[in-house]
Design an enzyme around this catalytic site. Structure first.
Site, PDB file in Angstrom:
ATOM      1  CB  VAL A   1      73.849 -27.255 -51.869  1.00 51.21           C
ATOM      2  CG1 VAL A   1      73.726 -26.486 -50.575  1.00 51.21           C
ATOM      3  CG2 VAL A   1      73.179 -27.738 -52.306  1.00 51.21           C
ATOM      4  CB  ALA A   2      75.866 -21.795 -52.699  1.00 53.44           C
TER       5      ALA A   2
ATOM      6  CG  ASP B   1      28.808  -3.694 -39.791  1.00 50.65           C
ATOM      7  OD1 ASP B   1      28.522  -2.461 -40.327  1.00 50.65           O
ATOM      8  OD2 ASP B   1      28.662  -3.512 -38.688  1.00 50.65           O
TER       9      ASP B   1
ATOM     10  CG  ASP C   1      29.872  -6.204 -35.567  1.00 50.05           C
ATOM     11  OD1 ASP C   1      28.715  -6.555 -36.019  1.00 50.05           O
ATOM     12  OD2 ASP C   1      28.796  -5.852 -34.037  1.00 50.05           O
TER      13      ASP C   1
ATOM     14  CG  ASP D   1      29.263  -7.159 -41.074  1.00 53.90           C
ATOM     15  OD1 ASP D   1      28.699  -6.564 -42.226  1.00 53.90           O
ATOM     16  OD2 ASP D   1      28.865  -7.591 -39.710  1.00 53.90           O
TER      17      ASP D   1
ATOM     18  CB  THR E   1      77.715 -18.211 -39.514  1.00 56.30           C
ATOM     19  OG1 THR E   1      77.911 -18.319 -41.322  1.00 56.30           O
ATOM     20  CG2 THR E   1      79.419 -18.938 -39.674  1.00 56.30           C
TER      21      THR E   1
END
Length: 923
Positions: A287-288, A334, A647, A651, A746
């Site tokens: 876990v640590a 483009d 666009d 493309d 912490t």
């Protein structure tokens, strides 16, 4: 009824007679009847573009809880419960749940925002049904329907023209070509794909003119739909960040399990713990070593990057795309509408008597006409005045202002709009002049003669205004105007004109020739008899209007930043070679020595040949959609992380294939937006550079988080190692629950604060990270374990013995129980936390001084620091919590010791960074 074959529109539908066409489609010039149309709608389906299959919302939600790191968190929670800390185990699971919901919500919001942008095909079209015109929803059009076309309309289907009056079509969404295509009823093949003169295609726009057409293909059978289908067949590969997180998870798992196994064996051999107790002890060490905050920190870093990018007009559809863009080594861009403004602009006027410059960019009416950098009044130059008159008169386009917008509404073609704006910049009042010389007749533009003519009455004279291609118009000129005087044109004059035109062409500029003719006016019968043959002859040549699609103003700085960041930009466009090279050189993408590869040349290239070309400076011009895809694929095979921008429909396949596709939100088609990972809501290429910076920052911040988290792993493990190596003579300086208090308590907020760190200075002057580099690399491990971790381990161990020293050690044995022992473990815990305070500040930069960043500039880090001190105080002084975490109140001298700890650690690291910077500067 025969099934309409849409595989080859040119062969099957374009070249035959209209009678043959109607027979194939089983329709007529009056269209279909309603009954037949309904049958075909059932057979062929609605005229819609199917977007990529939407993911199940349930699956999209659940995948956020099934990643490798999420699975580790589930296991971590279970381990915490097995170690006796049910509350902490539940807390770990809650972190996982909250993180999953947060990730899903971010992606859901991005998807909804994207859906609101999707609008390409027209909603309504005027269609002939039962011989009468009827306004229909475009989705109800079927093959065989006859419909009207008007200027400003989008074309709803692939169709063949039945009638056409001066039709010009903007096909840039399909081809990337800025210049509109002229369309006529008569078939001519044209040059390049989609250039057949009598065919119009779905997703294109009628720039000028009007006509009628018959639908040939609808929905996914259109060329528009075929490209959409090609796009949707591409499976999106896993992002580099996802690959790295998967790899990191496996690495951490292996490290954690290896440490757990070592401690499990050591507990049995050295301390002689029972197997069950040793197993629980080993689980605590596992876990640590698991960074429980990794997944939420990564998500938060990405989400914050998404939010910052949204403020800079970049909409990211998937969180991982942020970091992927940060790794980009090549941008395939483009040209039209991406690097340029998609606004044809006249920038030069060439007259036989001299050359003029037109200032001001795009369609904004704020420029002037200049000669030798001096403003010119057109009325003082009869040649310039005549050129402006012809340009304004021989024009069917109107330019309307829209709410003080920088881009007005254009009703017509971009080329004619450029002429209108040119006249406005010169101060020529076209509407007033047209009242004096009203138009009587027009001879529309057609692709055969490549000219347009309008006829105006000027008292007892007719003023004939002509514009068109120089090569076609110059043949009709017998005179030339120089300094207001008309004289016969000579071969020397023609050579001079052609040379000027050639000079502009080599710069990637497009010239339009201007001419006129004046003849006596008799009566209306004369007007009716005027035609192309008897009107467009004996013309007087005036000059050339020279125009181009200007680069975006912000593109220059954006390209410079990409070069500084070692990011290669490759222009991939459907435009001509000369235009592409001119724009690329002008904006600094390439040098004049660049290799220009056309689509036809690309077809003949082997993969090896293409890879060789891609290693140098290269531009691709006149390319088709599948060729863009080929370029992106080849770059990826070369180990490049590729971003593809665009666009248009053309493309979309490359956008889907690329590591990250970037579509334009304003001018982009729905297919492009659907395929892309990121949408620029302002169509601004410079936003990509900001996104790259955000992506690099996200990756850097994830590494800062890892460094910070692994710092505490060593001091958490060393106390347990001392316990084992001393065979239990040194009581355990830190309990498992206290380790979990650091990892889940912490450390969390300062770590999340590091995830929001701003870009380090110079981050855009670095090369993209190597393809084989990883989040958890040797430098990070050595820094975390051998530097920060070693210092923290030494300090925390000293803190443990500091308390024992106050209790009489070494004369007395080390405390193993009671308040004194709890105070000693509390001091070890507190020392680790205060070492992490220094680490939180040190980890904010790799080499840059924190003083330069601003020691208090990251408020989230400081909020986290304050939080961990407050949480430590709660753990130390709250009675009920004391018993759970085995803590005890600390004394005043303990706190003095603790508050001193961060200062030397912080200053030592600042000294190390200073030495590193000095070495780098003196290499």
């Amino acid at each position: 009824m025969k099934k309409v074959d849409t595989k080859s529109l040119t062969n099957d539908f374009a070249q035959g007679s209209l009678e043959q066409l109607f027979e194939k489609l089983q329709t007529s010039k009056n269209g279909l009847n309603q009954t037949e149309a309904e049958k075909r709608l059932t057979k062929y389906g609605p005229n819609t573009i199917h977007h990529s299959k939407q993911k199940s919302q349930v699956k999209a939600f659940l995948k956020n809880f099934a990643s490798l790191m999420a699975i580790l968190l589930w296991i971590s929670g279970l381990i915490a419960i097995l170690t006796g800390s049910v509350e902490l185990g539940i807390a770990i699971w809650l972190v996982n749940i909250i993180n999953g919901i947060f990730s899903f919500w971010q992606e859901y919001k991005a998807a909804k925002a994207t859906d609101s942008l999707m609008a390409m095909l027209p909603t309504y079209t005027r269609v002939f049904r039962n011989g009468k015109i009827k306004q229909l929803d475009a989705k109800d059009i079927v093959p065989g329907d006859v419909f009207e076309l008007q200027a400003g309309n989008s074309v709803p289907v692939d169709a063949r023209l039945l009638e056409a009056t001066s039709i010009q079509v903007d096909q840039s969404a399909l081809t990337g070509e800025t210049v509109p295509e002229s369309k006529t009823v008569k078939f001519t093949p044209g040059e390049g794909k989609f250039s057949e003169s009598n065919l119009v295609y779905a997703g294109t726009t009628i720039g000028s003119g009007d006509g009628k057409a018959v639908a040939l293909a609808t929905g996914m059978k259109t060329e528009f739909g075929k490209i959409a289908s090609l796009t949707q067949k591409q499976n999106k590969s896993i992002s580099p960040l996802q690959q790295e997180l998967n790899r990191l998870t496996k690495q951490i798992s292996m490290i954690a399990i290896a440490v757990g196994v070592v401690f499990f064996i050591a507990a049995i051999l050295f301390v002689h713990h029972p197997v069950a107790q040793s197993f629980i002890f080993a689980l605590g060490m596992i876990v640590a070593f698991i960074p429980e905050g990794l997944l939420p920190t990564v998500t938060l870093s990405l989400a914050q990057g998404v939010q910052r990018m949204a403020k800079k007009h970049a909409l990211v559809k998937d969180l991982n795309s942020v970091e992927t863009l940060g790794e980009t080594s090549v941008i395939c861009s483009d040209k039209t509408g991406t690097l340029t403004q998609n606004q044809m602009t006249v920038n030069h006027i060439w007259l036989p008597s001299g050359e003029y410059t037109v200032t001001g960019q795009g369609y904004v009416n704020n420029g002037k006409i200049q000669k030798n950098h001096q403003d010119i009044n057109y009325q003082t130059s009869p040649d310039l005045s005549q050129l402006l008159r012809v340009s304004a008169f021989d024009n069917d386009t109107t330019v309307e202002s829209t709410n003080n917008s920088q881009k007005p509404k254009i009703l017509g073609t971009p080329t004619e709009a450029a002429l209108v704006i040119m006249a406005q910049k010169a101060g020529f009042d076209a509407s007033t002049e047209l009242k004096k010389m009203p138009r009587l007749k027009e001879l529309p533009f057609d692709s055969d003669r490549k000219r347009m003519t309008t006829i105006h009455q000027d008292g007892q004279k007719l003023f004939i205004a002509v514009k068109g291609s120089l090569s076609d118009l110059l043949k009709q000129c017998s005179n030339i105007q120089i300094n207001g005087q008309t004289q016969s044109i000579t071969s020397a004059d023609k050579a001079k004109i052609n040379q000027a035109n050639k000079n502009y062409a080599t710069k990637g500029l497009r010239s339009l020739a201007i001419a006129y003719r004046i003849i006596p006016y008799t009566d209306q019968k004369q007007i009716d008899q005027l035609n192309i043959d008897n009107t467009e002859k004996d013309l007087t040549f005036v000059g050339l209007t020279v125009m181009a699609d200007p680069p975006r103003p912000e593109i220059y700085d954006a390209v410079k930043k990409c070069h500084n960041a070692s990011i290669k930009i490759i222009m991939v466009t459907g435009d001509s070679e000369l235009t592409a090279k001119s724009v690329a050189v002008k904006i600094g993408i390439t040098s004049d020595k660049v290799t220009v590869v056309t689509g036809s040349q690309l077809d003949e290239m082997s993969t090896n040949d293409l890879q060789k070309v891609l290693q140098g400076e290269v531009i691709f011009a006149r390319v088709a959609p599948e060729q863009k895809y080929k370029i992106v694929s080849t770059l990826q095979k070369m180990g490049k992380i590729v971003a593809s921008t665009g666009d248009g429909v053309n493309d979309a396949p490359a956008l889907k294939k690329a590591n990250i596709g970037v579509a334009m939100g304003v001018t982009g088609t729905d297919v492009a937006k659907d395929a892309a990972d990121m949408i620029l809501t302002d169509d601004n290429f410079a936003s990509i550079v900001a996104a790259i910076e955000e992506g690099r920052t996200v990756y850097s911040n994830i590494q800062k988080f890892l460094l910070y988290i692994f710092n505490s792993n060593v001091p958490e493990a060393v106390p347990s190692a001392l316990f084992l190596l001393s065979r239990g003579l040194i009581p355990l300086p830190l309990t498992v629950l206290q380790i979990l208090a650091v990892d889940l308590g912490t450390d969390m907020l300062p770590a999340l604060g590091l995830g929001s760190e701003k870009p380090e200075p110079g981050i855009m002057n670095q090369k993209p990270r190597a393809h084989n580099s990883h989040l958890l690399n040797k430098h990070l491990i050595l820094t975390a374990f051998a530097w920060y971790g070693a210092i923290a381990s030494l300090v925390s161990t000293l803190a443990y013995f500091f308390v024992n020293f106050q209790n009489g050690w070494p004369v007395k044995n080390l405390l193993s129980s009671g308040i004194g022992y709890n105070r000693a473990t509390t001091m070890t815990l507190a020392a680790i936390i205060f070492c992490q305070i220094a680490a939180a500040l040190n980890c904010r930069s790799k080499y840059t001084s924190v003083f330069k960043l601003g020691i208090f500039s990251n408020h989230r880090v400081w909020a986290g620091i304050i939080f961990e001190i407050v949480l430590l105080a709660i753990l130390v002084y709250t009675p009920g919590i004391q018993s759970v975490f085995n803590t005890a109140p600390l004394q005043v001298n303990d706190w003095i010791f603790l508050f001193i700890i961060p200062i030397p650690i912080f200053l030592i690291e600042e000294l190390r960074k200073l030495i590193v910077r000095y070495r780098h500067q003196n290499r």
